[in-house]
Motif scaffolding. Structure first.
Motif, PDB file in Angstrom:
ATOM      1  N   ILE A   1      48.995  45.616  38.311  1.00  0.00           N
ATOM      2  CA  ILE A   1      48.530  46.799  38.978  1.00  0.00           C
ATOM      3  C   ILE A   1      49.251  47.810  38.126  1.00  0.00           C
ATOM      4  CG2 ILE A   1      49.077  48.109  40.844  1.00  0.00           C
ATOM      5  CD1 ILE A   1      48.967  45.751  42.669  1.00  0.00           C
ATOM      6  N   LYS A   2      50.166  47.581  37.488  1.00  0.00           N
ATOM      7  CA  LYS A   2      50.857  48.751  36.656  1.00  0.00           C
ATOM      8  C   LYS A   2      49.762  48.860  35.187  1.00  0.00           C
ATOM      9  CE  LYS A   2      55.278  50.249  35.027  1.00  0.00           C
ATOM     10  NZ  LYS A   2      56.488  49.916  34.876  1.00  0.00           N
TER      11      LYS A   2
ATOM     12  N   ALA B   1      46.536  48.230  35.139  1.00  0.00           N
ATOM     13  CA  ALA B   1      45.261  48.427  35.379  1.00  0.00           C
ATOM     14  C   ALA B   1      44.823  49.758  35.087  1.00  0.00           C
ATOM     15  CB  ALA B   1      44.909  48.131  36.797  1.00  0.00           C
ATOM     16  N   PRO B   2      45.482  50.769  35.286  1.00  0.00           N
ATOM     17  CA  PRO B   2      45.261  52.111  34.789  1.00  0.00           C
ATOM     18  C   PRO B   2      45.005  52.539  33.269  1.00  0.00           C
ATOM     19  CG  PRO B   2      46.908  52.282  36.440  1.00  0.00           C
ATOM     20  CD  PRO B   2      46.845  51.056  36.168  1.00  0.00           C
TER      21      PRO B   2
ATOM     22  N   LYS C   1      41.786  50.812  32.330  1.00  0.00           N
ATOM     23  CA  LYS C   1      40.537  51.488  32.729  1.00  0.00           C
ATOM     24  C   LYS C   1      40.420  52.475  31.817  1.00  0.00           C
ATOM     25  CE  LYS C   1      37.460  52.925  35.808  1.00  0.00           C
ATOM     26  NZ  LYS C   1      36.732  53.748  35.163  1.00  0.00           N
TER      27      LYS C   1
ATOM     28  N   HIS D   1      48.403  35.319  44.538  1.00  0.00           N
ATOM     29  CA  HIS D   1      49.548  35.749  45.834  1.00  0.00           C
ATOM     30  C   HIS D   1      50.513  36.555  45.254  1.00  0.00           C
ATOM     31  CE1 HIS D   1      46.483  33.557  48.039  1.00  0.00           C
ATOM     32  NE2 HIS D   1      46.525  32.648  47.373  1.00  0.00           N
TER      33      HIS D   1
ATOM     34  N   TYR E   1      52.604  39.848  44.356  1.00  0.00           N
ATOM     35  CA  TYR E   1      52.515  40.978  44.726  1.00  0.00           C
ATOM     36  C   TYR E   1      52.117  42.229  43.824  1.00  0.00           C
ATOM     37  CZ  TYR E   1      56.962  41.590  42.148  1.00  0.00           C
ATOM     38  OH  TYR E   1      57.705  41.716  41.378  1.00  0.00           O
ATOM     39  N   HIS E   2      52.001  42.005  42.584  1.00  0.00           N
ATOM     40  CA  HIS E   2      51.764  43.071  41.433  1.00  0.00           C
ATOM     41  C   HIS E   2      50.477  42.767  40.718  1.00  0.00           C
ATOM     42  CE1 HIS E   2      53.255  39.336  39.796  1.00  0.00           C
ATOM     43  NE2 HIS E   2      52.994  39.524  38.703  1.00  0.00           N
TER      44      HIS E   2
ATOM     45  N   VAL F   1      46.469  42.224  40.052  1.00  0.00           N
ATOM     46  CA  VAL F   1      45.077  42.767  40.637  1.00  0.00           C
ATOM     47  C   VAL F   1      44.251  41.525  40.645  1.00  0.00           C
ATOM     48  CG1 VAL F   1      42.984  43.803  39.824  1.00  0.00           C
ATOM     49  CG2 VAL F   1      45.252  44.820  39.269  1.00  0.00           C
ATOM     50  N   LYS F   2      43.549  41.316  41.635  1.00  0.00           N
ATOM     51  CA  LYS F   2      42.969  39.860  42.024  1.00  0.00           C
ATOM     52  C   LYS F   2      41.397  39.931  41.487  1.00  0.00           C
ATOM     53  CE  LYS F   2      45.296  39.828  46.464  1.00  0.00           C
ATOM     54  NZ  LYS F   2      46.527  39.694  45.839  1.00  0.00           N
TER      55      LYS F   2
ATOM     56  N   ARG G   1      37.561  44.382  39.468  1.00  0.00           N
ATOM     57  CA  ARG G   1      38.173  45.430  40.492  1.00  0.00           C
ATOM     58  C   ARG G   1      38.538  46.779  39.880  1.00  0.00           C
ATOM     59  NH1 ARG G   1      40.751  42.813  45.981  1.00  0.00           N
ATOM     60  NH2 ARG G   1      39.537  40.808  45.835  1.00  0.00           N
ATOM     61  N   VAL G   2      38.444  46.575  38.566  1.00  0.00           N
ATOM     62  CA  VAL G   2      38.680  47.665  37.649  1.00  0.00           C
ATOM     63  C   VAL G   2      37.640  48.205  36.749  1.00  0.00           C
ATOM     64  CG1 VAL G   2      40.472  48.571  36.099  1.00  0.00           C
ATOM     65  CG2 VAL G   2      41.060  46.901  37.621  1.00  0.00           C
TER      66      VAL G   2
ATOM     67  N   LEU H   1      34.958  48.297  45.807  1.00  0.00           N
ATOM     68  CA  LEU H   1      36.243  47.743  46.132  1.00  0.00           C
ATOM     69  C   LEU H   1      36.051  46.734  47.341  1.00  0.00           C
ATOM     70  CD1 LEU H   1      38.524  50.863  46.330  1.00  0.00           C
ATOM     71  CD2 LEU H   1      38.606  49.164  44.668  1.00  0.00           C
TER      72      LEU H   1
ATOM     73  N   ASP I   1      55.923  50.690  39.175  1.00  0.00           N
ATOM     74  CA  ASP I   1      55.448  52.031  39.357  1.00  0.00           C
ATOM     75  C   ASP I   1      56.424  52.933  40.190  1.00  0.00           C
ATOM     76  OD1 ASP I   1      53.623  52.191  37.418  1.00  0.00           O
ATOM     77  OD2 ASP I   1      52.145  51.879  38.966  1.00  0.00           O
TER      78      ASP I   1
ATOM     79  N   TRP J   1      55.498  53.130  43.860  1.00  0.00           N
ATOM     80  CA  TRP J   1      55.379  51.935  44.802  1.00  0.00           C
ATOM     81  C   TRP J   1      55.874  52.310  46.043  1.00  0.00           C
ATOM     82  CZ3 TRP J   1      52.905  47.591  42.662  1.00  0.00           C
ATOM     83  CH2 TRP J   1      52.875  46.406  43.440  1.00  0.00           C
TER      84      TRP J   1
ATOM     85  N   PRO K   1      59.241  44.688  46.921  1.00  0.00           N
ATOM     86  CA  PRO K   1      58.192  43.179  47.026  1.00  0.00           C
ATOM     87  C   PRO K   1      59.239  41.872  47.156  1.00  0.00           C
ATOM     88  CG  PRO K   1      57.682  44.543  45.102  1.00  0.00           C
ATOM     89  CD  PRO K   1      59.176  45.012  45.589  1.00  0.00           C
TER      90      PRO K   1
ATOM     91  N   TYR L   1      58.522  41.499  53.155  1.00  0.00           N
ATOM     92  CA  TYR L   1      57.339  41.958  52.560  1.00  0.00           C
ATOM     93  C   TYR L   1      55.863  41.395  52.557  1.00  0.00           C
ATOM     94  CZ  TYR L   1      54.988  44.633  48.697  1.00  0.00           C
ATOM     95  OH  TYR L   1      54.314  45.326  47.947  1.00  0.00           O
TER      96      TYR L   1
ATOM     97  N   VAL M   1      53.020  39.574  51.301  1.00  0.00           N
ATOM     98  CA  VAL M   1      52.054  39.649  50.219  1.00  0.00           C
ATOM     99  C   VAL M   1      50.947  40.263  50.006  1.00  0.00           C
ATOM    100  CG1 VAL M   1      50.876  37.774  48.574  1.00  0.00           C
ATOM    101  CG2 VAL M   1      52.998  37.120  49.679  1.00  0.00           C
ATOM    102  N   ASP M   2      50.118  40.272  50.975  1.00  0.00           N
ATOM    103  CA  ASP M   2      48.744  41.386  50.814  1.00  0.00           C
ATOM    104  C   ASP M   2      49.121  42.649  51.216  1.00  0.00           C
ATOM    105  OD1 ASP M   2      47.540  38.920  50.099  1.00  0.00           O
ATOM    106  OD2 ASP M   2      47.330  38.227  52.090  1.00  0.00           O
TER     107      ASP M   2
ATOM    108  N   HIS N   1      47.739  47.936  48.075  1.00  0.00           N
ATOM    109  CA  HIS N   1      48.180  48.878  46.837  1.00  0.00           C
ATOM    110  C   HIS N   1      46.956  49.600  46.339  1.00  0.00           C
ATOM    111  CE1 HIS N   1      51.244  50.501  44.351  1.00  0.00           C
ATOM    112  NE2 HIS N   1      50.474  50.462  43.403  1.00  0.00           N
TER     113      HIS N   1
ATOM    114  N   TYR O   1      43.451  49.202  43.563  1.00  0.00           N
ATOM    115  CA  TYR O   1      43.156  47.981  42.697  1.00  0.00           C
ATOM    116  C   TYR O   1      43.184  46.781  43.577  1.00  0.00           C
ATOM    117  CZ  TYR O   1      42.681  50.933  38.874  1.00  0.00           C
ATOM    118  OH  TYR O   1      42.709  52.107  37.702  1.00  0.00           O
ATOM    119  N   ARG O   2      43.505  46.610  44.731  1.00  0.00           N
ATOM    120  CA  ARG O   2      43.712  45.531  45.685  1.00  0.00           C
ATOM    121  C   ARG O   2      43.321  45.772  47.152  1.00  0.00           C
ATOM    122  NH1 ARG O   2      49.514  42.891  45.718  1.00  0.00           N
ATOM    123  NH2 ARG O   2      48.661  42.439  47.603  1.00  0.00           N
TER     124      ARG O   2
END
Lengths: 212, 155
Positions: free
Chosen positions: A122-123, A125-126, A129, A156, A158-159, A161-162, A166-167, A209, B133, B136, B140, B145, B147-148, B151, B154-155
């Motif tokens: 996620i960090k 991805a910008p 892009k 799965h 937390y960080h 992008v799936k 999506r980007v 999205l 970031d 954020w 986590p 927390y 998992v889904d 954010h 992008y998700r």
């Protein structure tokens, strides 16, 4: 009865009825003789005019452009994770994608293709892009490996992008963890087939999205 | 400095019980001492200066859900082959004294611990997120927390 094919008259007798051809003739009369560019243009025009119906060949230029596009796809050197090792192997001498006209280039401003090779966080991805936005149109994206396709084993986390779709908009997905160089080359050839049918320029649809 | 000397010193000074990770076999590299939160810095200073454990290996935390957080830090005396794992429970809060005054290496470790567990180290000079970031939401590595957790975008 003997049937003979019609012989095209080059140039046709009524060519002065067409304003574009009058412009063309005027332009070439004004240019000095012996000019290299002018000679090249004349040679090209002569070659095309010798083809049957060549004097009015307009629509097929798209095919020529697409052939040129697909024969010189310059990928951006953009490695994210372990898939980048396989990507480098593909670019190196053994697999040698340079025979497809691909030159790896270290600037997004001169590149046509971005190979997303690895996990996109996620960090990151910008930045991805932003690099994609810096590439000139027309541009293509190959999503390489499970992580870029869907998040892969880190889906799965937390960080992560799936999926890089999506980007940015993705053209070819190459499965594997990591994909072998042969797989990536297959994906590149698939992309070439796609580019050969490419019709429009301009940015494609922004990915929607998708929520889980 | 041996295991027996270290055990006796910690017992005499702070009343801490030093155990091995494996109770049947006391390994000088796997000693564990659990102390109260208030004595965290004093115990660490004592271990550094008196027991000679000048090598700061790592610092992290454990989320024991209803029992609160536990901060874990490992200090080693490389000359004597002595390794000590210090633990402290934070109770219901998330506040812990900072070790940055003793070990420079604790700086980024505590920032990471704050980043992922949300433990506030009192006295840390620059307690910001280090991996994620700055905008954020949430921490986590906590057990609660999800998992889904969304954010955007992008998700």
């Amino acid at each position: 009865m003997e049937i003979t094919p019609p012989t095209p008259k080059v140039p046709p007798e009524n060519w002065e009825e067409f304003p574009d051809l009058r412009e063309w003739a005027k332009y070439h009369q004004e240019r000095p003789s012996g000019d290299k560019v002018s000679n090249a243009f004349e040679g090209l025009a002569e070659a095309i005019h010798q083809m049957p119906g060549g004097w009015i060949m307009v629509t097929s230029t798209e095919k020529i452009f697409n052939w040129a596009r697909k024969s010189s796809i310059w990928p951006l050197t953009f490695g994210l994770a372990c898939c980048a090792i396989e990507m480098m192997a593909t670019f190196a001498s053994r697999f040698d994608v340079e025979r497809f006209g691909m030159v790896t280039w270290a600037s997004p401003r001169h590149s046509d293709l971005m190979i997303v090779s690895g996990t996109v966080t996620i960090k990151m991805a910008p930045m991805l892009k932003r690099i994609y936005d810096q590439m000139p149109d027309p541009k293509w994206v190959i999503s390489m490996g499970s992580c870029a396709n869907s998040g892969g084993p880190f889906r799965h986390g937390y960080h992560v992008v799936k999926g890089v779709d999506r980007v940015v908009a993705v053209d070819v997905y190459v499965p594997g963890c990591p994909p072998t160089p042969e797989s990536l080359m297959f994906g590149i050839l698939k992309l070439q087939e796609q580019v050969a049918e490419f019709q429009k320029t301009g940015q494609r649809q922004v990915p929607a999205l998708v929520s889980d | 400095m041996t295991v027996e000397e270290a055990t006796q010193l910690l017992q005499a000074e702070f009343g801490l019980t030093v155990t091995g990770e494996d109770p049947k076999r006391v390994d000088p590299l796997h000693l564990v001492a659990t102390g109260p939160n208030e004595q965290w810095v004093e115990v660490a200073r004592f271990v550094k200066e008196r027991l000679g454990c000048r090598y700061f290996v790592h610092l992290t935390a454990v989320d024991w859900k209803a029992d609160g957080f536990e901060v874990v830090c490992r200090l080693e005396n490389l000359e004597a082959g002595l390794g000590l794992t210090l633990k402290t429970r934070l109770g219901t809060g998330t506040s812990c004294p900072s070790l940055t005054g003793l070990f420079r290496g604790a700086d980024w470790m505590e920032r990471e611990c704050y980043d992922l567990f949300g433990i506030r180290f009192e006295g840390h000079p620059d307690l910001r997120r280090i991996l994620l970031d700055q905008d954020w939401q949430g921490f986590p590595l906590r057990k609660d927390y999800a998992v889904d957790t969304a954010h955007e975008p992008y998700r």
